[in-house]
Scaffold this motif. Sequence first.
Motif, PDB file in Angstrom:
ATOM      1  N   ALA A  71       9.648  13.112   8.276  1.00 30.76           N
ATOM      2  CA  ALA A  71       8.834  12.293   7.380  1.00 30.76           C
ATOM      3  C   ALA A  71       7.590  11.780   8.093  1.00 30.76           C
ATOM      4  N   LEU A  72       7.764  11.293   9.310  1.00 31.38           N
ATOM      5  CA  LEU A  72       6.624  10.767  10.068  1.00 31.38           C
ATOM      6  C   LEU A  72       5.640  11.881  10.432  1.00 31.38           C
ATOM      7  N   GLN A  73       6.144  13.081  10.658  1.00 30.90           N
ATOM      8  CA  GLN A  73       5.266  14.209  10.971  1.00 30.90           C
ATOM      9  C   GLN A  73       4.440  14.621   9.756  1.00 30.90           C
ATOM     10  N   HIS A  74       5.049  14.552   8.561  1.00 29.57           N
ATOM     11  CA  HIS A  74       4.337  14.927   7.344  1.00 29.57           C
ATOM     12  C   HIS A  74       3.286  13.891   6.951  1.00 29.57           C
ATOM     13  N   LEU A  75       3.524  12.646   7.327  1.00 21.29           N
ATOM     14  CA  LEU A  75       2.645  11.565   6.877  1.00 21.29           C
ATOM     15  C   LEU A  75       1.312  11.601   7.613  1.00 21.29           C
ATOM     16  N   PRO A  76       0.211  11.789   6.904  1.00 17.38           N
ATOM     17  CA  PRO A  76      -1.099  11.778   7.571  1.00 17.38           C
ATOM     18  C   PRO A  76      -1.370  10.424   8.226  1.00 17.38           C
ATOM     19  N   GLN A  77      -1.915  10.430   9.419  1.00 14.00           N
ATOM     20  CA  GLN A  77      -2.155   9.181  10.142  1.00 14.00           C
ATOM     21  C   GLN A  77      -3.135   8.294   9.396  1.00 14.00           C
ATOM     22  N   ASP A  78      -2.833   7.009   9.404  1.00 14.34           N
ATOM     23  CA  ASP A  78      -3.719   5.972   8.858  1.00 14.34           C
ATOM     24  C   ASP A  78      -3.883   6.026   7.341  1.00 14.34           C
ATOM     25  N   THR A  79      -3.127   6.900   6.645  1.00 20.18           N
ATOM     26  CA  THR A  79      -3.289   6.964   5.184  1.00 20.18           C
ATOM     27  C   THR A  79      -2.430   5.924   4.477  1.00 20.18           C
ATOM     28  N   SER A  80      -1.312   5.558   5.079  1.00 16.41           N
ATOM     29  CA  SER A  80      -0.411   4.595   4.447  1.00 16.41           C
ATOM     30  C   SER A  80       0.329   3.814   5.524  1.00 16.41           C
ATOM     31  N   PRO A  81      -0.276   2.741   6.027  1.00 14.06           N
ATOM     32  CA  PRO A  81       0.396   1.947   7.057  1.00 14.06           C
ATOM     33  C   PRO A  81       1.759   1.410   6.607  1.00 14.06           C
ATOM     34  N   GLY A  82       1.865   1.090   5.321  1.00 16.72           N
ATOM     35  CA  GLY A  82       3.145   0.597   4.814  1.00 16.72           C
ATOM     36  C   GLY A  82       4.241   1.636   4.940  1.00 16.72           C
ATOM     37  N   THR A  83       3.913   2.901   4.591  1.00 18.07           N
ATOM     38  CA  THR A  83       4.896   3.976   4.712  1.00 18.07           C
ATOM     39  C   THR A  83       5.240   4.230   6.174  1.00 18.07           C
ATOM     40  N   THR A  84       4.233   4.221   7.036  1.00 13.06           N
ATOM     41  CA  THR A  84       4.475   4.391   8.476  1.00 13.06           C
ATOM     42  C   THR A  84       5.411   3.308   8.991  1.00 13.06           C
ATOM     43  N   SER A  85       5.160   2.077   8.597  1.00 12.07           N
ATOM     44  CA  SER A  85       5.995   0.969   9.050  1.00 12.07           C
ATOM     45  C   SER A  85       7.434   1.128   8.593  1.00 12.07           C
ATOM     46  N   TRP A  86       7.636   1.485   7.324  1.00 14.36           N
ATOM     47  CA  TRP A  86       8.985   1.678   6.790  1.00 14.36           C
ATOM     48  C   TRP A  86       9.712   2.813   7.511  1.00 14.36           C
ATOM     49  N   LEU A  87       9.060   3.974   7.635  1.00  5.25           N
ATOM     50  CA  LEU A  87       9.718   5.131   8.240  1.00  5.25           C
ATOM     51  C   LEU A  87      10.010   4.900   9.719  1.00  5.25           C
ATOM     52  N   ALA A  88       9.073   4.271  10.432  1.00  4.46           N
ATOM     53  CA  ALA A  88       9.297   3.988  11.853  1.00  4.46           C
ATOM     54  C   ALA A  88      10.418   2.966  12.032  1.00  4.46           C
ATOM     55  N   ALA A  89      10.498   1.979  11.136  1.00  3.72           N
ATOM     56  CA  ALA A  89      11.577   0.991  11.209  1.00  3.72           C
ATOM     57  C   ALA A  89      12.924   1.644  10.945  1.00  3.72           C
TER      58      ALA A  89
END
Length: 475
Positions: free
Chosen positions: A297-315
Motif C-alpha cells: 500500500a505504501l509503495q503504491h501511494l504517490p509521495q506527498d499526495t495524501s499525508p493522511g493516508t500515509t500516516s494511517w498506513l505507516a501507523a
Amino acid sequence: MTMDQEHLRSVLDTVFARQDMEDACKRRDLGGVIRILNKYGVTQGQIANLTGRSQGRISEYKSGKRVPTAKHTFEEFAGGLGMPGTLRRHLGLSSSGGKGGAQVVSDGVQIPTDTFDLQLFAEAIGKRGEPLKRRELLAMVAQLGTQSALAQSEAWEKVAFALSKPSAIDEAVVREMEARAAGFHRLEEMLPAHTIFKGLAAHLNEVGTILNGTATDPKDELRKRLIVVAGESSVLAGWIATDLGNISAARNLYDTAEKASKEAGDAAIIACAFGYRSYIPSGKGNHGRARALLASALQHLPQDTSPGTTSWLAARHAEESAALGETEAALRSWDEAREAFNIADPEEDRVWTRFLDQDRFDSFHISTYAQIGRLDEAEAVARAVIARLPDVERKRAGIILGDIATAHIVHGSVTEAVRAAREGLAVIRETESGIWLPRFLVLGEALRRWQTQPAVRVFLEELAVTKRQFSASPR
C-alpha cells in the motif's frame, strides 16, 4: 404461588434497573435476560405469556440451544416485557418501540435505515465537510424526515437526466455522488455495518448505472470524478462486507476499487484497498501477511499526495511490526506515521482519511507501544482516549481495549487482560462490529490456559455467546 400482575410489573421494573440486566441487553443476550428474570421469580411461563413465545422456545433461549438474532424477536421481548428505553436501545431498538425504521446511535439519536433515506443522509453529512456534534446530528435527522419525499423525486430526475444525456454528465449529479461517498465514510464510524450496507450498495449501483451510460473519454473530467467516487465507495463497501463476514464479496469489491483506481489514474485508491485488506489476515493472527499488504500500500501511494493516508498506513505498518516482535521496524514506521500526521489535515484529504483524528491516531500509538513493551505509556493514552470518545464513536473503544488486553497477556498480567477484554467485548456486541471479533477470539485462546480463574471463565462464556450471535446473525 402465582405472582399477580401488579407485583409482576413491580418485579420487572426492579430487575430492569439492575446492572446485570443492562449488561445482558448490551450483549443482546436474551438467554441471559431470561436467566436473570428467573432468578428474581419471573417464570418461563410468565415470560412466554408476555412475549407471545412458546415456553419451549423460552427454554431453548435460556439454555443457549437457540440464539435469537432477528430484530422482531428482540422487539417482541422488549415490548412484551415493557422494557424501558435504555434497555431497548442496548438491544438495538428504538426507544419508543415505534415502527419508523430508525437505528439508535446514541442517547436519543436515531438514524434512518430506509435505503433512500440513508443515501440522502450520507449526502447531507458529506456536504457538511466536517465532523458532527450530537446536537447537529439530531437536527439533521429531524430535517431529513420533512425533506425525504421531495429529495427522492429530485434525485431520480437528476439521475434520469444523466442517463439521457450520457455525453454531458451533470455537474450537480457528480457533486451529489461525491458528497454521498464522503457521507457514507462518516456513517461507517457511527453505525453497525448491516445498517448502512443496503444504502451504500444502492449508491454504488446508481454510480455504476450512470457510468455504464457514458462513453469512455480520458478527457472527460466529470466521468473521471465519478470513477473516483466508484473506487472510494467500493473500498468502503469492501470494508463493510468484511465486517459482515462476507470475505468473498469484500475481495470482489476491493478488486472493483482497484480497477476504478487504474482507470482514473488514482493510485491512492489501491493503497486504501490494500490498507483495508490488511485487517483480514491481521484478525487471524497472520501479521506477516498483513504487513506485506501494508508495505505494498505504501509503495503504491504517490509521495506527498495524501499525508493522511500515509500516516494511517505507516501507523498500521508499525502496529503489525510490533505484533511480529520487530521493535526497531515498528518505531521507524511509527516515526513515519507521526511525521505524516503532523502535516496531515484528514478533513481536506481523501474521504477514507476522515476517521483519522487525534483519537484514532492515538489508538495506533496504544497498539504499537503496548506490543513493544511500553505498556504504562500505552495504557495511559488508552484511558485518556476512551474517556473523551463520544457515544457515536464507540467502535474505537472496542479496538483500543482489545489492544490493551493483548498487551497485558504478553506481559503476563492476566487480571488486567481479562478486565480489558471483557470491556472490549461488550463494546463489540454493543456496536455490532463483527470485524473485530477475531481479535477477541485470539484473546480467548490465549486466556484459555487460565480458564480455572473465575474472571477468565466468565469472559470465555461471554465470548462463546457473542460468537454464536454473530455467526447466526443475518448481518
